[in-house]
Design an enzyme around this catalytic site. Sequence first.
Site: not given
Length: 436
Positions: A52, A165, A173-174, A217, A253, A296, A323, A348, A376-378, A399
Site C-alpha cells: 500500500s 495485506h 489495513q492493520e 505482516e 493503521d 495511522e 505514513d 520508512k 517495516h514494509r509489508s 512497527k
Amino acid sequence: MSNILFETDTNFEIVDLRARQVLDSRGNPTVEVEVLTLGGGIGIAKAPSGASKGIHEAWEKRDKDDKRFFGKGVFSAVRAVEEEIADSLIGMDSRYQKEIDEELIRLDGTENKSRLGANAIVATSLAVAKAAADTYGMPLFRYLGGVQANTLPVPMMNIINGGKHAGSKLAIQEFMIVPVGGESFFDALRIGCEVYYTLKGLLKDKYGKSAINVGDEGGFAPPIDLTEDAIKALLEAIEKAGYSTDAVKLAMDAAASSFYDETKKVYKIDGKEITAGEFIDFYVDLVNKYPIISIEDPFFEEDYESFATLTKKVGNKILIVGDDLYVTNPKRLQKGIEMNATNAILIKFNQIGTLTETIEVIQMAQKHGYKTIISHRSGETEDTTIADLAVAFNTGLIKTGAPARGERTAKYNQLIRIEDLLGDQAYYPGINAFLK
Ligand code: PGA
Ligand code: ZN
C-alpha cells in the site's frame, strides 16, 4: 594523546561494492547490496517493498520485463549499483555517510530517485553505514546513535491484517496491540506473543481453522467484515490472556487511501460509503469507546485538512500518524507541521531513499514534538536495520508486524539482542513513548 582529530585511517575506504537480486517475503525480487572496506568491514543491506505504497514515495525501480518475475525483476537496479554507483563510491570513506548519500542523490539526478531506483539507492546507503560500523567493530545502533542510544522501542504489533495485506473484507489495513505495560522490551514482546496466541485460539473457535491463516505482516486474516468486530476480537484476546487495557493498548493503521473513491469522494468501509466528515465522527466515536492509542493514515493521502481536524479533536489523547501522507519526505512533513495535521510520523527509509535524509526527517519531526515510529514494509527481508535505527534515534516506537514470520521476528530478535547488550542501561519507555 593529541586533541586534534585526523581521520587518516584508510581502513574505512570502500574497496568493493556488489549487488544482486534476492527474494523478499512475498517472493518478489529485491536489491541486496554488499559493501567491503579496506579494513575488512562488511555491510549487507536489502531494500524492503510496500504494497500500500504512498503515491509520493521515492521510486522503486522494476524491470517491467514480463518474461522475468512477471515484470517485477530488479536487475536494472542491481546493474545501477554495480556500474554507476560502484564507480562513484569505490575509494570514498564509508564514515562520510552524508557525502555518500549526497553523491547518490547527485548521481541519480531526479526528484524521486527514479533513474537509478530508490531500491538501489537505499540498499547502498544502508550497506555503507553497516560497513563503516563493522570496520569500527561496533553494532549499528551504537555507531549511528552513540552513547545516548539506549531506548528500546514499544512494539506496535499488527495482529489482524486487513486491507491490501489480506484477502478479507476489512477495509482498515492493520489492527495492532501495543504492550505498553511490559517492564522491558522482552517482557513487552512476551505479553504481545501471549495475546497473539490467545487471539489465534479465539479466532479458530469462532470462525474455523482458515481464520488463522496469516496476512503479509504475520497477523491473522480472519473473515471479519466490520471494523468494530476486529477491535472487539483484540479486546477479547487481551482479556482472556490475562491483561488489562492499561497494559495492552490498541492501535490502527487505516491506510485509507486504499479504500477511498476519489471520484465519489467517499470511503468504502463496513459495507457503507461515507464522507470524510462522517469518517471523522466514526474515529472520534471509536477513540471514546476503546483503548485506542494511535491511528495511522486515517484519511486519503492528500487530505491534510481532515488529518488536522481529527488531530484537533483527539490529538491530546492519542497519536495521529502520517505514513502515506508524509512518505518520510521533509517537504510533506513541513506542510503537516505548518497545518498541525498530525502529531506523529511513520518513518520508512525506502520512502525517501537514503539514510541521511531519513535521519534528517526523524530529527525534524522530533524538533517539532512529533513522535516518530520506525517501520517495516509489508514486503520485508531478514534485514534488521530498522531495529538498530529505532534504538539509535531513541524513537521509542517501532512497527514491525506480528510475532510471526521470520522477516518480522528477525527485527524483534535483533531488539532482544540489543536490549541484552545494553544491560542495565536499556530503557523501555512503555506508555511514556506516547506522552508529550
Ligand atoms: P506497506 O504497508 O508496506 O504495504 O506500504 C505498511 C504501512 O502502510 O504501514
Ligand atoms: Zn501505514
